[in-house]
Write a protein that holds these residues in place. Structure first.
Motif, short mmCIF file in Angstrom:
data_model
loop_
_atom_site.label_atom_id
_atom_site.label_comp_id
_atom_site.label_asym_id
_atom_site.label_seq_id
_atom_site.Cartn_x
_atom_site.Cartn_y
_atom_site.Cartn_z
N LEU A 19 0.86 -1.18 0.00
CA LEU A 19 0.00 0.00 0.00
C LEU A 19 0.90 1.23 0.00
O LEU A 19 1.64 1.46 0.95
CB LEU A 19 -0.90 -0.01 1.23
N GLU A 53 -6.69 5.09 -2.98
CA GLU A 53 -5.31 4.83 -2.60
C GLU A 53 -4.52 4.30 -3.78
O GLU A 53 -5.07 3.72 -4.70
CB GLU A 53 -5.24 3.76 -1.51
N TRP A 55 -1.78 1.52 -4.91
CA TRP A 55 -1.22 0.22 -4.51
C TRP A 55 -0.14 -0.16 -5.52
O TRP A 55 -0.17 0.26 -6.67
CB TRP A 55 -2.30 -0.87 -4.50
N LEU B 333 -1.39 -1.95 6.85
CA LEU B 333 -2.54 -1.33 6.19
C LEU B 333 -3.14 -0.28 7.11
O LEU B 333 -3.41 -0.57 8.28
CB LEU B 333 -3.56 -2.43 5.91
#
Lengths: 122, 448
Positions: A19, A53, A55, B333
């Motif tokens: 991430l 987001e 990735w 995360l």
């Protein structure tokens, strides 16, 4: 561990991906003020809600892409399909030489390079 | 500082004389015996109140930071018209979910000075707050499994010695002597080459710390409002919509129990810090990550120190009840979900067995997660923001509990004097514009 919908490899284990973080458009480094640059580098919305987001599929297709994830429930929505140009920013020329120097012109020692940027508008 | 010492001395004197003076009813062996025999009820530790229309200071978040701030505002500065609001209950967030380890062997001079003061406050806390916080100063070992880790340990030890912190590097034999259950042979994949040993470190009962501050603050006139959720922070005159943002001035908060006005609103909400400050129009450099922890069934005491391994991403201590408490690094995360994961348990078990093969038959009782407010430089964000009257004490990430008392003390000073105390000057929000980040690599016990 989450199943992350990679647009190229299909659902993959979260450990196969990295991430990168919240997607934000990058200000022009030649004209950005100190506050704009500081905001871009450090400030985050960090909502408990849907978030776009970036990735990186490090163990699979090795592509960067954008995903929408709900940070409160960890659901994904509208995952991109293979071939979608989602999140792939165009190559941009950055002038890191003295101001006023034309991009590409290296006359007075100003270096010019191209790099692929992660960010930009979807 | 002097005021708090005087207060502590008064409390101790009151205890000796068998009367509380202006303190709440005291906990003592005599009172326990009397109430045990007569069945007499203990008085409520803190009271419920109706929300007033206005307060001098509103603190959002009734964890150790918020409650300590309220307590020191009342004791050190005489500001008692304070409301502590929490959408849940006292100590229900990170303050009740951490692994309760305290230490001061950090790497940066800023960090060392700060945590050393915190450890001092923890040391005198039981007497100051008249509550048994069960502080067990049992020593803290950070294991080194590689040459480079050992070099870092030497570096940290030297920095610590310069700052007057009791901290030194010990070899595998001494490690074995302190914790015989550790495998110090050359067999493991990551053999133990040495450790940074920090005798003043230890564990403390985190619930008692929260309750002690809540009780002390409540008795001095601070109002603690549980189940009071803040929906909005009211700001006037700022550059953003509704007058929020830089240049604005805080006028109060909107809660599920109505509006309250106050000139000062302090954000002590850790993992939820971004959401609260966003209500005032302030963006923070914070991402919220869960940190998972687990506890085993209780067994006879065999692990006398706190053991931390950076390379194996694990720390372990044995509680006074005999349970092993494990923690790890934050999940990669960012999320507000506190669900546990199987991958955490698997990795944890593997790493623990590498350190201590003898615990292979122990069973995990439960696992849980808490939310950590991670900043780019692993240092907190304390003090003033561009919105006048909105202060933050967030960004503590994985080590907020250790810093609770000293954060409360310095934040109270910040609020009362309207100036930033020297101890927290490096942790100002502007550092992210100035580029003066405080890289606290000794921040979490484990790697980032």
């Amino acid at each position: 561990m989450l199943l992350v919908p990679c647009p190229h490899c299909g659902p993959r284990n979260q450990s196969d991906l990295r991430l990168v973080g919240e997607s934000h458009s990058r200000p022009n480094p030649n004209t950005a003020t100190r506050e704009e640059w500081g905001s871009y580098l450090y400030l985050r919305d960090n909502p408990a809600d849907w978030l776009t987001e970036t990735w990186y599929c490090r163990a699979g297709c090795r592509q960067f892409f954008k995903l929408e994830r709900n940070t409160a429930t960890n659901e994904f929505r509208n995952p991109p399909m293979p071939g979608d140009k989602i999140g792939i920013a165009p190559y941009t020329t950055i002038d890191v030489g003295s101001s006023g120097n034309q991009a590409g012109a290296n006359a007075d020692g100003g270096a010019t390079f191209t790099r692929r940027m992660d960010g930009g508008e979807k | 500082m002097t005021a708090s010492n005087a207060n502590g001395a008064r409390a101790r004197l009151g205890g000796l004389l068998g009367r509380g003076g202006d303190r709440p009813p005291r906990y003592s062996a005599g009172a326990l015996a009397r109430k045990g025999l007569t069945g007499e009820a203990w008085p409520r530790v803190w009271q419920d109140h109706d929300l007033k229309k206005t307060y001098d200071v509103i603190i959002i978040g009734a964890g150790v930071h918020g409650l300590a701030t309220a307590y020191y505002l009342a004791t050190n500065h005489g500001i008692t018209n304070v409301a502590v609001l929490d959408k849940g209950y006292v100590g229900g967030g990170g303050s009740g979910r951490n692994t309760a380890i305290v230490r001061s062997n950090y790497l940066t001079p800023e960090g060392v000075a700060f945590y050393d003061r915190s450890l001092d406050l923890y040391n005198s806390m039981a007497a100051d707050l008249n509550i048994n916080v069960m502080f067990s100063e049992r020593g803290h070992m950070t294991l080194a499994h590689t040459d480079s880790a050992l070099r870092t340990m030497h570096w940290r030890a030297e920095v610590n010695k310069l700052q007057g912190i009791n901290s030194s590097v010990i070899g595998p034999d001494e490690v074995k002597g302190l914790a015989p259950s550790l495998d110090t042979t050359s067999h493991p994949r990551y053999p133990i080459l040495g450790a940074l040993y920090h005798p003043p470190g230890g564990i403390i009962r985190h619930d008692a710390v929260n309750w002690g501050y809540a009780r002390g603050a409540d008795h001095l006139g601070v109002e603690i409002h549980q189940k009071t959720e803040v929906y909005d922070i009211l700001v006037q005159g700022g550059e953003l919509a509704e007058g929020k943002g830089a240049g604005g001035k805080v006028t109060g908060v909107r809660t599920n129990r109505g509006d309250i006005s106050a000139p000062i609103v302090v954000n002590c909400t850790a993992g939820w810090g971004s959401l609260i400050s966003a209500m005032a129009g302030v963006r923070l450099p914070i991402t919220t990550h869960p940190l998972e922890a687990a506890v085993t069934e209780p067994v006879k005491v065999f692990l006398p120190t706190v053991v931390v391994s950076g390379s194996l991403h694990v720390y372990v201590s044995q509680t006074d009840r005999g349970e092993l408490v494990f923690g790890a690094s934050v999940d990669p995360l960012n999320t507000y979900s506190m669900r546990g994961s199987l991958s955490f348990t698997e990795e944890l078990a593997g790493h623990i067995l590498e350190l201590m093969p003898s615990v292979s038959k122990m069973r995990l009782l439960r696992q849980w997660a808490g939310l950590c407010d991670m900043t780019p430089d692993y240092s907190p964000i304390m003090g003033f923001t561009p919105v006048e009257g909105h202060l933050t004490d967030v960004g503590w990430g994985t080590y907020g509990f250790k810093a609770g008392p000293v954060s409360g003390e310095t934040m109270a000073e910040c609020i009362a004097t309207n100036t930033t105390p020297k101890l927290i000057e490096p942790f100002k929000l502007e550092r992210f514009n100035d580029g003066t980040l405080v890289g606290e690599k000794g921040a979490a016990a484990v790697g980032h």
